[in-house]
Design an enzyme around this catalytic site. Structure first.
Site, mmCIF file in Angstrom:
data_model
loop_
_atom_site.group_PDB
_atom_site.id
_atom_site.type_symbol
_atom_site.label_atom_id
_atom_site.label_comp_id
_atom_site.label_asym_id
_atom_site.label_seq_id
_atom_site.Cartn_x
_atom_site.Cartn_y
_atom_site.Cartn_z
ATOM 1 N N ASP A 185 -32.928 14.321 -14.938
ATOM 2 C CA ASP A 185 -32.141 15.547 -14.777
ATOM 3 C C ASP A 185 -31.909 16.200 -16.145
ATOM 4 O O ASP A 185 -31.342 17.287 -16.241
ATOM 5 C CB ASP A 185 -30.828 15.313 -14.016
ATOM 6 C CG ASP A 185 -29.881 14.366 -14.733
ATOM 7 O OD1 ASP A 185 -30.233 13.849 -15.812
ATOM 8 O OD2 ASP A 185 -28.767 14.145 -14.208
ATOM 9 N N SER A 186 -32.407 15.552 -17.207
ATOM 10 C CA SER A 186 -32.440 16.198 -18.529
ATOM 11 C C SER A 186 -33.269 17.476 -18.466
ATOM 12 O O SER A 186 -33.193 18.321 -19.370
ATOM 13 C CB SER A 186 -33.007 15.249 -19.588
ATOM 14 O OG SER A 186 -34.205 14.640 -19.129
ATOM 15 N N ASP A 246 -34.753 11.286 -10.708
ATOM 16 C CA ASP A 246 -33.339 11.207 -11.075
ATOM 17 C C ASP A 246 -32.545 12.017 -10.048
ATOM 18 O O ASP A 246 -32.782 13.222 -9.890
ATOM 19 C CB ASP A 246 -33.200 11.862 -12.463
ATOM 20 C CG ASP A 246 -32.060 11.301 -13.261
ATOM 21 O OD1 ASP A 246 -31.352 10.415 -12.767
ATOM 22 O OD2 ASP A 246 -31.900 11.753 -14.413
ATOM 23 N N LYS A 297 -33.237 7.228 -9.257
ATOM 24 C CA LYS A 297 -32.274 6.707 -10.245
ATOM 25 C C LYS A 297 -30.907 7.335 -9.967
ATOM 26 O O LYS A 297 -30.813 8.531 -9.686
ATOM 27 C CB LYS A 297 -32.719 7.060 -11.661
ATOM 28 C CG LYS A 297 -31.688 6.651 -12.719
ATOM 29 C CD LYS A 297 -32.244 6.753 -14.110
ATOM 30 C CE LYS A 297 -32.093 8.100 -14.772
ATOM 31 N NZ LYS A 297 -30.695 8.602 -14.874
ATOM 32 N N GLU A 316 -26.749 7.340 -11.532
ATOM 33 C CA GLU A 316 -25.917 7.002 -12.698
ATOM 34 C C GLU A 316 -24.569 6.446 -12.237
ATOM 35 O O GLU A 316 -23.998 6.925 -11.253
ATOM 36 C CB GLU A 316 -25.670 8.254 -13.556
ATOM 37 C CG GLU A 316 -26.935 8.780 -14.198
ATOM 38 C CD GLU A 316 -26.705 9.994 -15.108
ATOM 39 O OE1 GLU A 316 -25.556 10.305 -15.456
ATOM 40 O OE2 GLU A 316 -27.722 10.630 -15.459
ATOM 41 N N GLU A 332 -27.909 3.281 -21.551
ATOM 42 C CA GLU A 332 -27.937 4.436 -22.458
ATOM 43 C C GLU A 332 -26.766 4.401 -23.435
ATOM 44 O O GLU A 332 -25.601 4.283 -23.037
ATOM 45 C CB GLU A 332 -27.914 5.755 -21.656
ATOM 46 C CG GLU A 332 -27.952 6.963 -22.601
ATOM 47 C CD GLU A 332 -28.315 8.288 -21.948
ATOM 48 O OE1 GLU A 332 -28.531 8.316 -20.726
ATOM 49 O OE2 GLU A 332 -28.377 9.291 -22.684
HETATM 50 O O1 KIV Z 1 -32.307 12.541 -17.402
HETATM 51 C C1 KIV Z 1 -32.840 11.803 -18.239
HETATM 52 O O2 KIV Z 1 -33.757 12.189 -18.962
HETATM 53 C C2 KIV Z 1 -32.344 10.449 -18.350
HETATM 54 C C3 KIV Z 1 -32.832 9.654 -19.509
HETATM 55 C C4 KIV Z 1 -32.037 10.063 -20.688
HETATM 56 C C5 KIV Z 1 -32.762 8.194 -19.268
HETATM 57 O O3 KIV Z 1 -31.551 10.017 -17.558
#
Ligand code: KIV
Length: 271
Positions: free
Chosen positions: A48-49, A87, A117, A119, A186
């Protein structure tokens, strides 16, 4: 003929016992996924970056399910060997277990991801368990969580105090017990990440968590010099594509303005 094999869940799990590091990077589009796949990256995270490095938001909170589904589908199409993890965006799994299963299923069914994924630590254990029970592999993510950036009062190294340390360890063990196949660590103090890694049977993937994790992940745009708004200490930059792109665009501009582009070989004329 290459004897390269598709990376599966079992491949990633076996890496830990074999002591072989897992190489992971983020990807958001088809072309980059193809290149990273070709380079032998084991795991592509459609992070989600993307909200920040592709869409220009200040943090990851605004990105939607639909946008993440589009990025994930593109990466899945570009990846032949790498294991693709989607994500789950902010508020796509926190409201209820039902919401989490439905949205996790969309990443697998509509976008071709092989895992999702989520969080969060102890508070996400039931959610992780429910998604795993639905047959969807779950990668957990503890430590700094951009989706909890306000609750965590900014991007700070995690696990520095005894309570934080204990919470991280307890969370990792509980997420493993719930069926997570791997955990991203992280921005965690290195000795804490090392301890978590040694106590888990599933692989840990570190980002700013020291060298003893079972694998490492970085944001691709950071290592390629394509995003300079944040430059965390743990990022190692392997290329400066930002400068290369500016040079290429300047050269194109010069050719267009000077009339040398297109030339005859780049032009269609009557046969
Ligand atoms: O969204 C992302 O890129 C991440 C990484 C920083 C692990 O969660």
């Amino acid at each position: 003929m290459s004897d390269r094999k598709k990376i599966r869940l079992s491949t990633l799990l076996a890496r830990k016992s074999a002591g072989k590091k897992i190489v992971a990077l983020t990807a958001y589009d088809y072309s980059m996924a193809r290149l990273l796949d070709e380079a032998g990256v084991d795991l592509l995270l459609v992070g989600d970056s993307a909200a920040m490095v592709v869409h220009g938001f200040e943090n990851t909170l605004p990105i939607t399910m639909e946008t993440m589904l589009d990025h994930t589908a593109a990466v899945s199409r570009g990846s032949k060997y790498a294991f693709v993890v989607a994500d789950m965006p902010f508020m796509s799994y926190q409201a209820s277990i039902e919401q989490a299963i439905t949205n996790a299923g969309r990443f697998i069914k509509e976008a071709g991801a092989e895992a999702v994924k989520i969080e969060g630590g102890l508070e996400m254990v039931d959610t992780a368990r429910a998604i795993v029970r639905a047959g969807i592999p779950v990668m957990a993510h503890i430590g700094l969580s951009f989706q909890r950036i306000h609750a965590q009062s900014g991007a700070k190294v995690q696990g520095r105090k005894d309570a934080g340390h204990a919470y991280l360890l307890e969370s990792a063990l509980a997420l493993q017990e719930a069926g997570a196949f791997s955990i991203i660590l992280e921005l965690i103090q290195a000795d804490v990440a090392t301890e978590i890694t040694s106590k888990l049977e599933i692989p840990t993937i570190g980002i700013g968590a020291g060298s003893e994790c079972d694998g490492q992940i970085l944001v691709t745009n950071d290592i390629l010099g394509l995003y300079d708004k944040m430059q965390p200490k743990f990022v190692r930059q392997y290329a400066n594509l930002g400068a290369t792109i500016i040079d290429a665009a300047k050269a194109f501009g010069k050719d267009v303005r000077g009339g040398s582009y297109p030339d005859e070989s780049e032009t269609f004329s009557a046969k």
